[in-house]
Every structure is written in structure tokens, then in C-alpha cells.
Motif scaffolding. Structure first.
Motif, PDB file in Angstrom:
ATOM      1  N   ALA A  39      76.206  -5.177   5.718  1.00 18.75           N
ATOM      2  CA  ALA A  39      77.676  -5.025   6.356  1.00 18.75           C
ATOM      3  C   ALA A  39      76.909  -6.978   6.780  1.00 18.75           C
ATOM      4  O   ALA A  39      75.984  -7.317   7.257  1.00 18.75           O
ATOM      5  CB  ALA A  39      78.221  -4.610   7.325  1.00 18.75           C
ATOM      6  N   PRO A  40      77.760  -7.615   7.210  1.00 23.63           N
ATOM      7  CA  PRO A  40      78.277  -8.652   6.833  1.00 23.63           C
ATOM      8  C   PRO A  40      77.721  -9.396   8.283  1.00 23.63           C
ATOM      9  O   PRO A  40      78.395  -8.613   9.302  1.00 23.63           O
ATOM     10  CB  PRO A  40      79.407  -9.991   6.697  1.00 23.63           C
ATOM     11  CG  PRO A  40      80.228  -9.028   5.895  1.00 23.63           C
ATOM     12  CD  PRO A  40      80.131  -7.498   6.198  1.00 23.63           C
ATOM     13  N   GLU A  88      84.474   1.513   8.376  1.00 22.59           N
ATOM     14  CA  GLU A  88      83.097   0.788   9.194  1.00 22.59           C
ATOM     15  C   GLU A  88      81.829   1.662   8.643  1.00 22.59           C
ATOM     16  O   GLU A  88      80.667   0.501   8.981  1.00 22.59           O
ATOM     17  CB  GLU A  88      82.446   1.490  10.774  1.00 22.59           C
ATOM     18  CG  GLU A  88      82.411   3.135  10.968  1.00 22.59           C
ATOM     19  CD  GLU A  88      84.072   3.410  11.006  1.00 22.59           C
ATOM     20  OE1 GLU A  88      85.391   3.201  11.239  1.00 22.59           O
ATOM     21  OE2 GLU A  88      84.022   4.215  12.593  1.00 22.59           O
ATOM     22  N   ASP A  89      82.188   1.909   7.346  1.00 19.12           N
ATOM     23  CA  ASP A  89      81.349   1.956   5.649  1.00 19.12           C
ATOM     24  C   ASP A  89      81.066   1.173   5.184  1.00 19.12           C
ATOM     25  O   ASP A  89      80.778   0.775   4.099  1.00 19.12           O
ATOM     26  CB  ASP A  89      82.046   3.230   5.827  1.00 19.12           C
ATOM     27  CG  ASP A  89      81.566   4.259   6.171  1.00 19.12           C
ATOM     28  OD1 ASP A  89      82.644   5.414   5.630  1.00 19.12           O
ATOM     29  OD2 ASP A  89      80.717   4.182   6.626  1.00 19.12           O
ATOM     30  N   THR A  90      82.143   0.115   5.783  1.00 18.89           N
ATOM     31  CA  THR A  90      82.141  -1.306   4.486  1.00 18.89           C
ATOM     32  C   THR A  90      81.347  -2.390   4.695  1.00 18.89           C
ATOM     33  O   THR A  90      80.337  -2.447   5.613  1.00 18.89           O
ATOM     34  CB  THR A  90      83.520  -2.309   5.158  1.00 18.89           C
ATOM     35  OG1 THR A  90      84.457  -1.889   4.697  1.00 18.89           O
ATOM     36  CG2 THR A  90      83.612  -3.855   4.272  1.00 18.89           C
ATOM     37  N   ALA A  91      80.742  -2.445   3.418  1.00 23.38           N
ATOM     38  CA  ALA A  91      79.113  -3.252   3.381  1.00 23.38           C
ATOM     39  C   ALA A  91      78.716  -3.457   2.182  1.00 23.38           C
ATOM     40  O   ALA A  91      79.503  -2.253   1.407  1.00 23.38           O
ATOM     41  CB  ALA A  91      78.000  -2.217   3.888  1.00 23.38           C
ATOM     42  N   THR A  92      77.963  -3.699   1.618  1.00 21.74           N
ATOM     43  CA  THR A  92      77.154  -3.908   0.140  1.00 21.74           C
ATOM     44  C   THR A  92      76.579  -3.101  -0.251  1.00 21.74           C
ATOM     45  O   THR A  92      75.929  -3.038   1.237  1.00 21.74           O
ATOM     46  CB  THR A  92      77.015  -5.505  -0.176  1.00 21.74           C
ATOM     47  OG1 THR A  92      77.976  -6.934  -0.316  1.00 21.74           O
ATOM     48  CG2 THR A  92      76.246  -4.988  -1.499  1.00 21.74           C
ATOM     49  N   VAL A 120      81.760  -1.729  -1.099  1.00 26.23           N
ATOM     50  CA  VAL A 120      82.279  -1.144  -1.088  1.00 26.23           C
ATOM     51  C   VAL A 120      82.818  -1.299   0.316  1.00 26.23           C
ATOM     52  O   VAL A 120      82.904  -1.670   1.700  1.00 26.23           O
ATOM     53  CB  VAL A 120      81.610   0.155  -0.217  1.00 26.23           C
ATOM     54  CG1 VAL A 120      82.356   1.117  -0.068  1.00 26.23           C
ATOM     55  CG2 VAL A 120      81.004   1.162  -1.521  1.00 26.23           C
ATOM     56  N   THR A 121      84.500  -1.190   0.030  1.00 27.17           N
ATOM     57  CA  THR A 121      85.781  -1.043   0.940  1.00 27.17           C
ATOM     58  C   THR A 121      86.383  -1.125   1.443  1.00 27.17           C
ATOM     59  O   THR A 121      87.227   0.112   0.069  1.00 27.17           O
ATOM     60  CB  THR A 121      86.343  -2.816   0.586  1.00 27.17           C
ATOM     61  OG1 THR A 121      85.566  -4.573   0.056  1.00 27.17           O
ATOM     62  CG2 THR A 121      87.282  -3.218   1.813  1.00 27.17           C
ATOM     63  N   VAL A 122      86.627  -0.272   3.170  1.00 28.25           N
ATOM     64  CA  VAL A 122      86.988   0.583   3.324  1.00 28.25           C
ATOM     65  C   VAL A 122      88.542   0.123   4.150  1.00 28.25           C
ATOM     66  O   VAL A 122      88.097  -0.032   5.675  1.00 28.25           O
ATOM     67  CB  VAL A 122      86.881   1.912   3.830  1.00 28.25           C
ATOM     68  CG1 VAL A 122      86.916   3.224   4.189  1.00 28.25           C
ATOM     69  CG2 VAL A 122      85.290   2.155   3.072  1.00 28.25           C
ATOM     70  N   SER A 123      89.606   0.209   3.932  1.00 25.83           N
ATOM     71  CA  SER A 123      90.423  -0.199   3.820  1.00 25.83           C
ATOM     72  C   SER A 123      91.675   1.184   5.703  1.00 25.83           C
ATOM     73  O   SER A 123      91.599   1.759   4.706  1.00 25.83           O
ATOM     74  CB  SER A 123      91.722  -0.668   3.929  1.00 25.83           C
ATOM     75  OG  SER A 123      92.624   0.843   2.803  1.00 25.83           O
TER      76      SER A 123
END
Length: 124
Positions: A39-40, A88-92, A120-123
Motif C-alpha cells: 500500500a502507499p 485495508e486490503d487496498t494495495a498493489t 486492488v481497490t476496495v471502497s
């Protein structure tokens, strides 16, 4: 070994995605495989790994019970099935291959080849 990951996308919280990673240029059945994410502003971390035999798997505590790693040696592909996704699963997400006969699934330096990453982006 060249790795190509795909299957990422935008999904709402609670949704599902399946990532795939296709390998070429090597003997896939001899490779331990792993999925990592970054993640960033954060370090790259292990998500899941599977041994060359497929009999052993390893998961980060944060994804246990929600993510499943599997492999299809006939297709030289490793999968990451993700359910109940959280913001919180948002990441490359990156797949990686371990050429050695050892299996230290969460040791990043043991992985020899890396794919290009899939977002992967989870809104919420």
C-alpha cells in the motif's frame, strides 16, 4: 521466469476478486509461489504463499479465513481468491516465485522473480 499478474480492480467492501499470476520460462512445478501487497507509504508484505508441491500454504494473519491461494501446475498459474474484502486490503498485489528448495514463505529476499503488480481497490 516471467510472471504476469492480473485480475485486480475496484470492488466494494464485502466483495470478492480473484487474482491470477501466469508464469512462463521455467518449470512451474519447481517454484514456490507467493502473493505480496504494498500500500502507499507502507512496506511490501506477504499475503499468502504456496509450496512447490501445493501441500503447504501460508497466510498473513490479516487475511486468514478470507483469502485462499491455489495453484494449477498444468496452467503454470497461481491464484489468490479474495472474499470479504476490506478497505485495508487496498494495495498493489504482486506475485513472486521462489526457485529454491527451501520454503520460507514470508522472507521477501527468498523470492527470485516478481510480476508487475495488479491494483486492488476496495471502497467502503
Amino acid at each position: 521466469v516471467q510472471l504476469q499478474a492480473f485480475g485486480g480492480g475496484l470492488v466494494q467492501a464485502g466483495g470478492s476478486l480473484r487474482l491470477s499470476c501466469a508464469a512462463s520460462g521455467g518449470i512451474f512445478s519447481r517454484l514456490g509461489m507467493g502473493w505480496f501487497r504494498q500500500a502507499p507509504g507502507k512496506n511490501r508484505e506477504i499475503v499468502a504463499a504456496i509450496s512447490r508441491s501445493g501441500r503447504r500454504t501460508h497466510y498473513a494473519d490479516s487475511v486468514k479465513g478470507r483469502f485462499t491461494i491455489s495453484r494449477d501446475d498444468a496452467k503454470s498459474t497461481v491464484y489468490l481468491q479474495m472474499i470479504s474484502l476490506k478497505p485495508e486490503d487496498t494495495a498493489t498485489y504482486y506475485c513472486a516465485a521462489d526457485y529454491s528448495s527451501r520454503w520460507n514463505p514470508d522472507v521477501i529476499s527468498d523470492y527470485d522473480s516478481w510480476g508487475q503488480g495488479t491494483q486492488v481497490t476496495v471502497s467502503s
